[in-house]
Design an enzyme around this catalytic site. Structure first.
Site, PDB file in Angstrom:
ATOM      1  CE  LYS A  80     -63.173 -33.043 -35.904  1.00 58.34           C
ATOM      2  NZ  LYS A  80     -63.190 -31.721 -36.537  1.00 58.34           N
ATOM      3  CB  ALA A 174     -63.289 -15.222 -26.180  1.00 59.12           C
ATOM      4  N   GLY A 178     -62.616 -17.777 -31.468  1.00 61.35           N
ATOM      5  CA  GLY A 178     -63.470 -16.716 -30.918  1.00 61.35           C
ATOM      6  C   GLY A 178     -62.709 -15.416 -30.705  1.00 61.35           C
TER       7      GLY A 178
HETATM    8  P1  NAD Z   1     -60.863 -23.406 -28.055  1.00 62.36           P
HETATM    9  O1  NAD Z   1     -60.866 -24.601 -27.176  1.00 62.36           O
HETATM   10  O2  NAD Z   1     -59.597 -22.656 -28.278  1.00 62.36           O
HETATM   11  O3  NAD Z   1     -61.922 -22.340 -27.528  1.00 62.36           O
HETATM   12  C1  NAD Z   1     -63.187 -22.657 -27.057  1.00 62.36           C
HETATM   13  C2  NAD Z   1     -63.504 -21.637 -25.971  1.00 62.36           C
HETATM   14  O4  NAD Z   1     -64.879 -21.781 -25.654  1.00 62.36           O
HETATM   15  C3  NAD Z   1     -62.709 -21.847 -24.691  1.00 62.36           C
HETATM   16  O5  NAD Z   1     -62.136 -20.625 -24.285  1.00 62.36           O
HETATM   17  C4  NAD Z   1     -63.760 -22.356 -23.705  1.00 62.36           C
HETATM   18  O6  NAD Z   1     -63.499 -21.950 -22.380  1.00 62.36           O
HETATM   19  C5  NAD Z   1     -65.023 -21.723 -24.253  1.00 62.36           C
HETATM   20  N1  NAD Z   1     -66.263 -22.393 -23.943  1.00 62.36           N
HETATM   21  C6  NAD Z   1     -66.547 -23.705 -24.028  1.00 62.36           C
HETATM   22  N2  NAD Z   1     -67.836 -23.932 -23.692  1.00 62.36           N
HETATM   23  C7  NAD Z   1     -68.375 -22.731 -23.417  1.00 62.36           C
HETATM   24  C8  NAD Z   1     -69.662 -22.290 -23.012  1.00 62.36           C
HETATM   25  N3  NAD Z   1     -70.673 -23.150 -22.820  1.00 62.36           N
HETATM   26  N4  NAD Z   1     -69.876 -20.980 -22.818  1.00 62.36           N
HETATM   27  C9  NAD Z   1     -68.873 -20.087 -23.025  1.00 62.36           C
HETATM   28  N5  NAD Z   1     -67.621 -20.443 -23.369  1.00 62.36           N
HETATM   29  C10 NAD Z   1     -67.382 -21.746 -23.591  1.00 62.36           C
HETATM   30  O7  NAD Z   1     -61.481 -23.900 -29.437  1.00 62.36           O
HETATM   31  P2  NAD Z   1     -61.357 -23.219 -30.869  1.00 62.36           P
HETATM   32  O8  NAD Z   1     -60.210 -23.806 -31.594  1.00 62.36           O
HETATM   33  O9  NAD Z   1     -61.471 -21.750 -30.736  1.00 62.36           O
HETATM   34  O10 NAD Z   1     -62.668 -23.780 -31.575  1.00 62.36           O
HETATM   35  C11 NAD Z   1     -63.944 -23.335 -31.187  1.00 62.36           C
HETATM   36  C12 NAD Z   1     -65.023 -24.138 -31.872  1.00 62.36           C
HETATM   37  O11 NAD Z   1     -64.872 -24.018 -33.280  1.00 62.36           O
HETATM   38  C13 NAD Z   1     -64.955 -25.648 -31.581  1.00 62.36           C
HETATM   39  O12 NAD Z   1     -66.262 -26.142 -31.560  1.00 62.36           O
HETATM   40  C14 NAD Z   1     -64.208 -26.195 -32.786  1.00 62.36           C
HETATM   41  O13 NAD Z   1     -64.539 -27.558 -33.021  1.00 62.36           O
HETATM   42  C15 NAD Z   1     -64.730 -25.301 -33.872  1.00 62.36           C
HETATM   43  N6  NAD Z   1     -63.826 -25.167 -35.001  1.00 62.36           N
HETATM   44  C16 NAD Z   1     -62.569 -24.692 -34.813  1.00 62.36           C
HETATM   45  C17 NAD Z   1     -61.720 -24.566 -35.895  1.00 62.36           C
HETATM   46  C18 NAD Z   1     -60.343 -24.004 -35.720  1.00 62.36           C
HETATM   47  O14 NAD Z   1     -59.719 -23.636 -36.734  1.00 62.36           O
HETATM   48  N7  NAD Z   1     -59.827 -23.914 -34.505  1.00 62.36           N
HETATM   49  C19 NAD Z   1     -62.157 -24.919 -37.182  1.00 62.36           C
HETATM   50  C20 NAD Z   1     -63.468 -25.381 -37.350  1.00 62.36           C
HETATM   51  C21 NAD Z   1     -64.290 -25.503 -36.243  1.00 62.36           C
END
Ligand code: NAD
Length: 349
Positions: A80, A174, A178
């Protein structure tokens, strides 16, 4: 000094601390383990209070990638990188290129992909400076959501909750993953409750998928069948684990549990937890398929993440162990049994 000790204790192969004053770069590349193949992992851009905090985050995320790849049956290692900067105001072309040049010095041991703070367009730019880069063509979030959904189906069975239809599922965050998850859950007839710091995301989930809104500070403690942390990691700490009502936790966020002790609390309370590095592996599987230019059977393979989750949950229940320890044992067994890498590059170019 403590980071050097940490590297040794956790058996890290390499930690690269990068600085480019002219282009404003302060970043870290962490390569945890390449026994199964090159270390694939996202580039995260985030404002950390200190560079030590950035390095620790990179290491935690890289180590989880090692186990994620192993349990997903991929010939990839864990890595990473993090850039200590505000993605909204400090992400420039020069900053990304400076980081890409450091990645290139690793000679393919680390393959970058998209993560929080970076986009598919950013990765395409990085690919002008690094020969092998994933997530240039698509955001893997849909596949991540499919894997989380399949893991929920396994967890619901293990917790004797019947099925997802009618289950109350609280999605914390979301965002990219999400929102796809909200859609999948709504299609499956679950009662979806959503919390996000961004009110527009909550509104969209409610209007498009019939979700109901919850306060971000309350969602994990709400009256739920399943809690799904899909924002940033570390939201389930000991206090949350002691008080939450949901009998199941499955989410997309990396490193959902704030520290190692939380898994014990969940086991003692009988809460079924699918480790994040199993549930959210669909995105990694999509990145790997992109590198091989071969999507054949990808969605089916991602859905089989549910089988891995079920296997780990059953073993944990029968041995009275926490699910994280069981998943780590399975992953380490796969890494230890890794055949010697074939000569030549794994991803031909
Ligand atoms: P993203 O940034 O698109 O979405 C995260 C959302 O969470 C945002 O809308 C943000 O406003 C909200 N948020 C953050 N903290 C919050 C809280 N305390 N309470 C409520 N809402 C909150 O990110 P993503 O790509 O959807 O990824 C989400 C998580 O999944 C991350 O931790 C990421 O590392 C993990 N992840 C993502 C992927 C992927 O394919 N995108 C793959 C593996 C892991």
């Amino acid at each position: 000094m403590s980071i050097i000790r940490d590297m040794a204790e956790r058996d890290f192969e390499q930690l690269v601390v990068c600085r480019d004053r002219a282009r404003g770069l302060r970043s870290v590349i962490a390569v945890h383990n390449t026994a199964l193949g090159p270390a694939l992992g996202g580039i995260r851009i985030k404002r950390y209070r200190t560079d030590v905090e950035a390095a620790q985050d990179a290491m935690n995320l890289a180590e989880a990638m090692t186990y994620k790849a192993a349990l997903a049956g991929l010939r990839l290692g864990g890595g990473k990188s993090v850039i200590n900067a505000d993605p909204a105001s400090q992400k420039t072309r020069d900053l990304l290129i400076a980081h890409a040049e450091y990645i290139n010095t690793l000679g393919g041991r680390y393959i970058p992909a998209v993560d929080s703070g970076t986009t598919v367009a950013d990765l395409a730019l990085i690919a002008d400076h690094v020969p092998l880069v994933s997530s240039q063509q698509r955001d893997p979030s849909y596949f991540t959501a499919i894997g989380v959904f399949s893991s929920m189906q396994a967890a619901v069975q293990q917790a004797n909750l019947g099925e997802l239809r009618g289950a109350r599922v609280g999605v914390q965050g979301a965002g990219h993953v999400g929102m796809y998850l909200v859609e999948l859950l709504a299609d499956a007839g679950a009662k979806v409750v959503v919390a996000d710091l961004d009110a527009d995301r909550v509104r969209m989930a409610c209007e498009k998928y019939g979700a109901t809104a919850e306060d971000p500070a309350e969602i994990l403690a709400a009256d739920l069948d399943i809690a799904a942390p899909c924002g940033l990691g570390g939201t389930v700490d000991e206090q949350a684990a002691e008080t939450m009502k949901a009998p199941v936790i499955v989410g997309a966020a990396n490193n959902i549990l704030a520290d190692a002790g939380v898994a014990d609390v969940l086991t003692r309370r009988g809460i079924v937890y699918v480790p994040d590095f199993i549930a959210n592996a669909g995105g990694l599987m999509a990145c790997e398929a992109e590198l091989r230019c071969d999507d054949d059977g990808l969605e089916d393979r991602v859905r089989r993440i549910g089988d891995t989750a079920a296997q780990v949950l059953r073993e944990a229940a029968s041995t009275q162990c926490d699910t994280v320890s069981v998943a780590l044992r399975f992953a380490r067994e796969r890494i230890a049994a890794a055949p010697a890498p074939a000569p030549g590059p794994y991803f031909p170019r």
